[in-house]
Design a protein around this motif. Structure first.
Motif, PDB file in Angstrom:
ATOM      1  N   VAL A 192       0.066  -5.120  -5.809  1.00  0.00           N
ATOM      2  CA  VAL A 192      -0.024  -4.264  -6.996  1.00  0.00           C
ATOM      3  C   VAL A 192      -1.447  -3.715  -7.141  1.00  0.00           C
ATOM      4  O   VAL A 192      -2.404  -4.271  -6.596  1.00  0.00           O
ATOM      5  CB  VAL A 192       0.371  -5.001  -8.306  1.00  0.00           C
ATOM      6  N   SER A 193      -1.531  -2.629  -7.880  1.00  0.00           N
ATOM      7  CA  SER A 193      -2.816  -1.967  -8.107  1.00  0.00           C
ATOM      8  C   SER A 193      -3.373  -2.369  -9.469  1.00  0.00           C
ATOM      9  O   SER A 193      -2.614  -2.575 -10.417  1.00  0.00           O
ATOM     10  CB  SER A 193      -2.619  -0.449  -8.073  1.00  0.00           C
ATOM     11  N   HIS A 194      -4.688  -2.449  -9.564  1.00  0.00           N
ATOM     12  CA  HIS A 194      -5.303  -2.706 -10.874  1.00  0.00           C
ATOM     13  C   HIS A 194      -5.030  -1.539 -11.809  1.00  0.00           C
ATOM     14  O   HIS A 194      -4.900  -1.724 -13.018  1.00  0.00           O
ATOM     15  CB  HIS A 194      -6.811  -2.881 -10.735  1.00  0.00           C
ATOM     16  N   ALA A 195      -4.988  -0.353 -11.228  1.00  0.00           N
ATOM     17  CA  ALA A 195      -4.725   0.863 -12.004  1.00  0.00           C
ATOM     18  C   ALA A 195      -5.651   1.004 -13.216  1.00  0.00           C
ATOM     19  O   ALA A 195      -5.229   1.500 -14.261  1.00  0.00           O
ATOM     20  CB  ALA A 195      -3.257   0.938 -12.428  1.00  0.00           C
ATOM     21  N   PHE A 196      -6.904   0.528 -13.056  1.00  0.00           N
ATOM     22  CA  PHE A 196      -7.864   0.862 -14.120  1.00  0.00           C
ATOM     23  C   PHE A 196      -7.934   2.383 -14.192  1.00  0.00           C
ATOM     24  O   PHE A 196      -7.782   3.071 -13.187  1.00  0.00           O
ATOM     25  CB  PHE A 196      -9.248   0.257 -13.844  1.00  0.00           C
ATOM     26  N   GLU A 686       4.723  -1.958  -7.705  1.00  0.00           N
ATOM     27  CA  GLU A 686       4.711  -2.379  -6.304  1.00  0.00           C
ATOM     28  C   GLU A 686       4.083  -1.276  -5.467  1.00  0.00           C
ATOM     29  O   GLU A 686       4.525  -0.124  -5.516  1.00  0.00           O
ATOM     30  CB  GLU A 686       6.146  -2.625  -5.816  1.00  0.00           C
ATOM     31  N   ILE A 687       3.049  -1.625  -4.703  1.00  0.00           N
ATOM     32  CA  ILE A 687       2.522  -0.672  -3.728  1.00  0.00           C
ATOM     33  C   ILE A 687       3.436  -0.749  -2.516  1.00  0.00           C
ATOM     34  O   ILE A 687       3.602  -1.814  -1.917  1.00  0.00           O
ATOM     35  CB  ILE A 687       1.067  -1.010  -3.336  1.00  0.00           C
ATOM     36  N   LYS A 688       4.039   0.381  -2.187  1.00  0.00           N
ATOM     37  CA  LYS A 688       5.007   0.379  -1.080  1.00  0.00           C
ATOM     38  C   LYS A 688       4.338   0.866   0.204  1.00  0.00           C
ATOM     39  O   LYS A 688       3.609   1.856   0.186  1.00  0.00           O
ATOM     40  CB  LYS A 688       6.190   1.279  -1.422  1.00  0.00           C
ATOM     41  N   PHE A 689       4.627   0.171   1.290  1.00  0.00           N
ATOM     42  CA  PHE A 689       4.078   0.544   2.597  1.00  0.00           C
ATOM     43  C   PHE A 689       5.213   0.971   3.508  1.00  0.00           C
ATOM     44  O   PHE A 689       6.310   0.409   3.436  1.00  0.00           O
ATOM     45  CB  PHE A 689       3.371  -0.656   3.243  1.00  0.00           C
ATOM     46  N   ASP A 690       4.926   1.936   4.374  1.00  0.00           N
ATOM     47  CA  ASP A 690       5.938   2.227   5.395  1.00  0.00           C
ATOM     48  C   ASP A 690       5.686   1.322   6.605  1.00  0.00           C
ATOM     49  O   ASP A 690       4.774   0.485   6.598  1.00  0.00           O
ATOM     50  CB  ASP A 690       5.966   3.723   5.757  1.00  0.00           C
ATOM     51  N   GLU A 691       6.474   1.487   7.642  1.00  0.00           N
ATOM     52  CA  GLU A 691       6.402   0.552   8.782  1.00  0.00           C
ATOM     53  C   GLU A 691       5.113   0.718   9.583  1.00  0.00           C
ATOM     54  O   GLU A 691       4.804  -0.098  10.441  1.00  0.00           O
ATOM     55  CB  GLU A 691       7.653   0.676   9.666  1.00  0.00           C
ATOM     56  N   ARG A 692       4.331   1.772   9.273  1.00  0.00           N
ATOM     57  CA  ARG A 692       3.041   1.957   9.946  1.00  0.00           C
ATOM     58  C   ARG A 692       1.863   1.628   9.011  1.00  0.00           C
ATOM     59  O   ARG A 692       0.720   1.948   9.303  1.00  0.00           O
ATOM     60  CB  ARG A 692       2.914   3.395  10.449  1.00  0.00           C
ATOM     61  N   GLY A 693       2.186   1.050   7.874  1.00  0.00           N
ATOM     62  CA  GLY A 693       1.127   0.607   6.977  1.00  0.00           C
ATOM     63  C   GLY A 693       0.572   1.678   6.049  1.00  0.00           C
ATOM     64  O   GLY A 693      -0.451   1.484   5.400  1.00  0.00           O
ATOM     65  N   TRP A 694       1.243   2.834   5.997  1.00  0.00           N
ATOM     66  CA  TRP A 694       0.809   3.879   5.063  1.00  0.00           C
ATOM     67  C   TRP A 694       1.321   3.545   3.665  1.00  0.00           C
ATOM     68  O   TRP A 694       2.467   3.127   3.509  1.00  0.00           O
ATOM     69  CB  TRP A 694       1.363   5.249   5.478  1.00  0.00           C
TER      70      TRP A 694
END
Lengths: 797, 156
Positions: A192-196, A686-694
């Motif tokens: 997750v992001s702090h999102a300050f 949720e920070i979502k990543f693709d299979e290449r880490g983007w």
């Protein structure tokens, strides 16, 4: 102690500037001759840098310089020391800064950054920490043994394990065999992001004489200076870090940020000031976030509800660097037992590098993770034992003055009253009483509770200090370096000073700029420690100033010090209030009618030093990790839509034993704010990543943060068991307020329908899938109810 | 580059702008109206909200040239003779701010809501302000602040 200011709901002292939009944040500050920097970041998750071509970028009008990692090969960091300023030789995640363009305007820097051409030789990447731990996994930091780290952290060179930490007490193997029931589960948490709201941003000016001036949006100036001085080998007094108003921190602005990089950019750009402001996308992909997390648990209970064995392995997905996360990997283990006394315990925590966005502290770090697991374990055990979960909690709660924690610490008698916390939540939420039936029969309502405890996760030596400087008119400058990024601690500190000297609150001023040069040292502003540590330092400074004042007054009033008192800003002879001197006639020295003078300008100094905290044993984790423990808990009533899986919180209760309320308005803000952040992380984020880490969702459209429409009413319960060594008996609380939210929500659902939600976030999709897998009958029934209702509606139409 | 004229908080101001320049950047960087913040630069967080010709707009989604001739009101402009306006006073008293970075946007938006409707329901407040993000989570105190200020707006 009756207070004129202490205990009163006083608005933050800087509220006027904030409400009128005139408070200067770092984002608003410009220096004469300032240049702008823009990062060029990696497009591959793991690779060697073959070539960086900057020719085209340099042709853009206004571009001053392009700097790459090989120009500035420094390694920096607070705990693990595993960070480069710009990638040196290789990149470790998509978003890893590779180069920085410096230009006369941001526009030119941005255009040129797009023209920097980087060629990579891709290396095999690993995104799952469980895979990354296996032998033969691609190595992300090949030479971690060389990093300048704090010795308490134990990396395992030749692997991706940045830190391994264990807490062992009792005999967990035997106790598990003796248990009547054993709960065995896995839990998982996403990044997750702090999102300050104010993204990280820095202005640095490396002056010609070697003095480094830093302006930054950060939580506390001292760690920034420390890490830069140690990494660059520069004397501390040549680095001046200044922090104006800060648009949120939440742990994500602790340790070191971009200051060292931007300082070097300033030097490289001919000693002109340089500003770097991260875009929101860069904040998501190049800044650090909260780690992903896996837990594997075995928990043993006796038939009567006693929690006798807890065996847990935590694996933290730390990303490309783990500078602060190695400490998360300690806190998660030594907080494993929460508010309970568990005689046999074994926790192993692995902080593991992966080719993902790096990670760092986030409000309540380690404790949010350990309690997400522990509080659900209690709930599951209660159901299996056929007991009320509140009763299981009562049976196992720590006993002040008696109980021993997982790290072998005997809890002080005035540690707090978790029982009162629990009972006040149960009463307010109406525990045991059924909820009102929702209008739609495909929805259900449920109640859940989670308890928690937390102390500041810090090294054993983490002092603070404060100075009280009187001005000619008797007003006071309170000098502290503890940060002020929304919590309002400095207002509470000013209240304490006003209270102690009997002067109006307006007479005490804490400047809005924190800086390393003129403010006394405070280790960091993290872990809910500010009011406790700096509060004690302030009280000691008060004592010191009073001593000086009474000495002068004693001479001037020809009266022994013990017969004097300080009332309403005057030193008086006790019982003869007409014999008095106003503070302003003492604080610059007292003058007799003939002009002879005594004393001099008053500066009170005070320190705080951690008491009894120790390093933890490297094998067993035994010792005293924290300076206090604040007990608390969260209760919720929720509504679950069985058709969609959507959870809505209808009501929340927050109860914490904060020792002593210094400012109920500021405390209420923390109770509400922490609940809302905790709920947002529990349900949406949720920070979502693709299979290449983007990162797939580096923005606030697809990374949803709670809005005003999502927020339930929050009931605050202040429990006050004063702690003898706290300021006025107070303990810290800021971070704690979000820790119990997620497990309370999950427990509500488990309570009501027996569906286990082991993973965060609890998005509608995930919740619906869990119900579908575990209680498909509920969904079938809900669909039928819905169809029936629709038929009725149609019939009426 | 072309010259535009804006009336910012009651004062006529001129600026030379490029066709692709955002109102947000012109307000902040050329006219030094620093209460206008940004946290996403793409219309998601609402922190750059200003009143433009009495309509709330996100200034990161408005080109400066589109605003030529417009009247702009921001949180600074609500202050009269050094005195905060009733909504600003209510934000202070109710503690409807923590880090304060989103506060100017919530203040100007709440001001607009109360001038339109001095007695909004909770639902109306929630719906009106859901375009803005406060990560510190002062939402409940913001509702209290609006309640605290509404009398002043009703009597105007």
């Amino acid at each position: 102690m009756a207070g004129k200011f202490v205990g009163k709901p006083i608005p933050p002292q800087d509220a006027f500037l904030k409400a009128t939009g005139t408070a200067p944040y770092n984002y608003d500050i410009e220096l004469p001759g300032m240049l702008y920097a823009k990062l060029v970041t990696s497009t591959v998750p793991h690779g060697r840098i073959k070539r960086i071509n900057v020719e085209e970028a340099l042709k853009v009008p206004g571009v001053v310089k392009v700097v790459t990692g090989k120009d500035i090969p420094y390694m920096v960091g607070m705990y693990a020391g595993d960070r480069d300023l710009l990638a040196i030789e290789k990149v470790r995640w998509v978003g890893h800064p590779v180069a920085a363009v410096i230009a006369e305007s941001l526009e030119a820097a941005e255009r040129a950054a797009e023209l920097v051409d980087v060629e990579y030789e891709e290396l095999p990447a690993v995104f799952d920490p469980l895979e990354a731990m296996k032998p033969g996994a691609p190595l992300i930091h090949e030479h971690m043994e060389k990093y300048r780290r704090l010795p308490v952290f134990k990396p395992v060179p030749g692997t991706n394990i940045a830190n391994k930490f264990r807490v062992v007490r009792g005999d967990v193997e035997t106790a598990l065999k003796e248990a009547d029931i054993v709960i065995e589960e896995e839990f998982h948490i996403k990044h997750v992001s702090h999102a300050f709201m104010e993204t990280q941003n820095v202005i640095a000016h490396w002056h010609l004489d070697g003095t480094i001036e830093i302006w930054t949006s950060w939580q506390n100036p001292n760690p920034v200076r420390q890490i830069m001085a140690e990494s660059f080998g520069i004397p501390y007094n040549k680095i001046i870090v200044k922090i104006p108003f800060v648009g949120g921190g939440f742990g994500g602005k602790a340790g070191l940020g971009w200051e060292a990089l931007v300082a070097v950019l300033s030097r490289e750009a001919g000693h002109r000031p340089v500003k770097l402001v991260l875009s929101r996308k860069e904040q998501f992909t190049s800044g650090a976030c909260r780690e992903g997390f896996h837990a594997f648990v075995k928990a043993g209970f006796k038939k009567d509800g006693r929690f006798i064995a807890y065996d847990v392995k935590y694996v933290l997905d730390a990303g490309g660097y783990a500078d602060y996360t190695v400490n998360v990997g300690r806190a998660v283990a030594y907080s494993a037992d929460g508010s309970y006394e568990i005689p046999n315990i074994r926790c192993e925590a692995y902080t593991v590098y992966t080719n993902k966005v790096p990670t760092t502290a986030l409000r309540g770090f380690g404790y949010s993770e350990s309690h997400w697991v522990l509080e659900q374990v209690i709930e599951r055990a209660a159901k299996k034992l056929g007991m009320d979960s509140a009763e299981v909690r009562r049976i196992n709660l720590i006993k002040p003055g008696v109980s021993i924690t997982a790290t072998g610490e005997r809890l002080r008698e005035d540690v707090g009253n978790p029982r009162k916390v629990l009972e006040s939540i149960l009463q307010e939420i109406g525990w045991g009483k059924p909820s009102e039936k929702p209008k739609e029969p495909w929805k259900i309502r449920a109640k859940g509770v989670a308890l928690l405890v937390k102390g500041p996760a810090q090294p054993p030596k983490a002092p603070s200090s404060a100075a009280i400087k009187f001005n000619e008119d008797g007003t006071i400058n309170l000098l502290v370096s503890t940060g002020n990024f929304g919590q309002g601690t400095v207002t509470a500190l000013a209240q304490i000073v006003a209270e102690e000297f009997g002067v109006p609150l307006e007479s005490v001023r804490v400047d809005w700029i924190r800086d390393t040069h003129s403010a006394p040292y405070s280790w960091q502003t993290v872990g809910s420690r500010g009011l406790f540590t700096d509060g004690i330092a302030v009280l000691n400074a008060v004592k010191d100033a009073k001593r000086q004042i009474f000495k002068v007054a004693s001479e001037a009033l020809r009266c022994p010090e013990e017969y004097l008192e300080l009332v309403n800003g005057e030193v008086r002879v006790k019982g003869k209030p007409w014999m008095k001197i106003p503070l302003k006639d003492i604080v610059m020295g007292y003058s007799y009618p003939d002009g002879t003078s005594i004393g001099g300008p008053i500066i009170g100094r005070g320190v705080y030093m951690s008491v009894h905290t120790t390093n933890l044993d490297p094998e067993t984790g035994q010792g005293h990790p924290t300076i206090f423990h604040t007990y608390g808990g969260t209760g919720v009533e929720i509504e679950l839509d069985l058709l969609t899986g959507e959870i809505k919180v209808l009501k929340a209760v927050q109860a914490f034993d904060i020792g002593r309320v210094i400012n109920p308005l500021l405390l209420k803000q923390q109770f509400h704010g922490g609940f809302i952040m905790g709920m947002s992380i529990a349900l949406f984020e949720e920070i979502k990543f693709d299979e290449r880490g983007w990162v797939l969702n580096p923005n606030f459209t697809s990374y949803y943060v709670a809005r005003i429409k999502d927020v339930p009413p929050v009931v605050e319960k202040f429990v006050e068991t004063p702690q003898a060594d706290g300021p006025y008996g107070a303990r810290g609380v800021g971070e704690l307020t979000m820790i119990g939210v997620a497990p309370a929500i999950a427990n509500a659902i488990f309570n009501a329908i027996g569906v286990k939600l082991n993973n965060l976030p609890m998005t509608p999709e995930e919740v619906w899938k869990a119900i579908k897998a575990q209680r498909p009958d509920l969904i079938e029934k809900a669909v039928k109810e819905y169809q029936k209702k629709m038929k009725e509606v149609k019939a009426v139409a | 580059m072309r010259e535009i004229t804006l009336t910012v908080n009651g004062e006529r101001r001129k600026a030379m702008v490029k066709d692709n320049e955002l109102l947000l950047d012109v307000l902040r960087d050329k006219l030094y109206v620093k209460s206008v913040k940004a946290a996403c630069w793409r219309g998601e967080c609402g922190l750059c909200t200003v009143l433009m010709n009495d309509r709330l707009v996100k200034s990161c989604l408005v080109l400066a040239v589109e605003a030529d001739g417009a009247e702009i009101l921001t949180a600074e402009g609500l202050v009269k003779d050094g005195e905060p306006s009733p909504i600003q006073k209510a934000f202070i008293e109710k503690g409807a701010l923590q880090c304060g970075f989103c506060t100017p946007a919530f203040v100007i938006s709440s001001h607009k809501l109360l001038t339109m409707n001095p007695n909004p329901s909770d639902e109306e407040i929630r719906s009106f302000l859901s375009g803005l993000i406060c990560r510190c989570g002062t939402y409940n105190q913001i509702i209290e602040a609006i309640r605290g200020a509404q009398k002043a707006y009703a009597s105007r």
